[in-house]
Design an enzyme around this catalytic site. Sequence first.
Site: not given
Lengths: 251, 312
Positions: B52, B76, B78, B80, B138, B173, B225
């Site tokens: 995570k 999503n 979230i 972080l 992100c 990333k 997805g």
Amino acid sequence: MYKKGIYEISENVCIADKVYRMRLDGFTGDITAPGQFINIQLPGFYLRRPISVCDWDEKGVTIIYKVVGDGTELMSGLEKSTKLDVLTGLGNGFDVGALKSGQTAAVIGGGVGVPPLYALTRKLLDRGVSVKAVLGFNEESQIFYDREFSELGAETIVTTVDGSRGIKGFVTDALKDMSFDHYYCCGPMPMLKAVHGLCTDLGIEGELSFEARMGCGFGACMGCSMETRNGTRRICKDGPVFRSEEVSFDA
Amino acid sequence: MPDTKISCPDLRVELSGWELDNPVIPASGTFGFGYEFADFYDINILGSIALKGTTREARYGNPLPRIAECREGIINAIGLQNPGVEKVIEEELPRLRQVYRKKSVANVSGFSIDDYVYTAKRFDELEDIGILEINISCPNVHGGGMAFGQEPEAAASVCAAVKAACHKPVYMKLSPNVTDIVSIARACEDAGADGIVLINTLLGMRIDPRTGRKIVSTGAAGFSGPAVKPVAVRMVYQVYDAVKVPVIGVGGIETADDVLEMMYAGAAAVEVGAANLIDPYACKNIIEELPRRMEAYGIARLSDIIGRAHRA
């Protein structure tokens, strides 16, 4: 512990306005406490649908759900014998052992928050705990399971917002003059907040079950996190049931 | 059709000298710190685990709702959520070690170059971290995350700073929400990156037709997805052509065939994300299916097919 399995629909019937009861036959050995939920994969939908367990036995699990969107709309039309991919045994569930024989529990449900309280009531009564069930609905057409709670042996009180049956008003209107040792509550957020506030004032502790839009339902994605007095908790994995003293509605 | 029967397909792949039993790695943010999935199966069958996303300080993340369903995907927001690097090291990793013996991929996020360096250095000290995955992509936080992944210079500056401070391989990333993914990947390689991971989520939005309101609290958020897989395959293909370092392919992988497709495009390993959320057994199923698909297609050694679509 939770597992994935294939379950077969043996019943899917309308029991109140937009409210359906579905019986899913299959392995229930992973369901360990009332208040847990299952997560159902539906054909044509990407995410699973988390639905609370109403009751279960060795042959299968009963759920009660309300049609609120496209997924539950599809569910309501599924025929008997349809097979579904389901995760069971999710979430912590209620603590049936919080009360001793001879004590009194208030189980307080609102709308489709009522179902998980059914197996809870059955288990509490089995332990010799007296149960006062307060079931709140908006109007008469939405009422379900009041008779079933009575038949289990719970003293059952219905409230409706419009006064079309039972006590006119909210569950808190019925609750404020009742005496009980501990409470279990499941319903929409404003109801949880009102019940928590009233019972805190009365000096009575209890347990509250929350719902949220979930990603996975088993603690991996952090999609349904909630701030509590004990830090950030996942509704799906650390909950959905939280003790009243760790819940905070301040945020 | 293959003319020779392949008895025991070789699934091993290598990332900067680190050999993985197979290329399947659950993607960061879809697998927690791994141990939740040990309730479902023995997670030691995985190639590795991308942990995570972790920041220097604890983060609660964004308000609920954080999740919206899409056709063939999920949005999503979230933000972080994580307990901060010290708690990850003190509490989460010991729990993971009880059920998992292999090395993990540490996923590092930050809001400044100092943040990235601090958190990466903490993971760099740990024996059971294989590579450092630096998340500059992100989409769900402001003033950090994706901001560093938007420009080649900013991406290079994070990469160079982490690289200078750490010994383990540094994989960057990258975000797909850019005009030119190749220039950003090249800038990272030039700044010393040992590998590239792509793609993070695409920016998406869903509005409830019943209410007219945006579903997730932040409005725009990360879309992933199976719907995003073609975008990921294309970007992996482009970046494989442009850099010499290994590329880890991420985006919409659900099946063994998806793994092969991503590797043909140029991925040296893959990360499986959203699939874990709808089927906790997704990675296990893929790993079990891979040898059968390899046999069916006449692939003896998986590492042989990396980038083969470029030569076909």
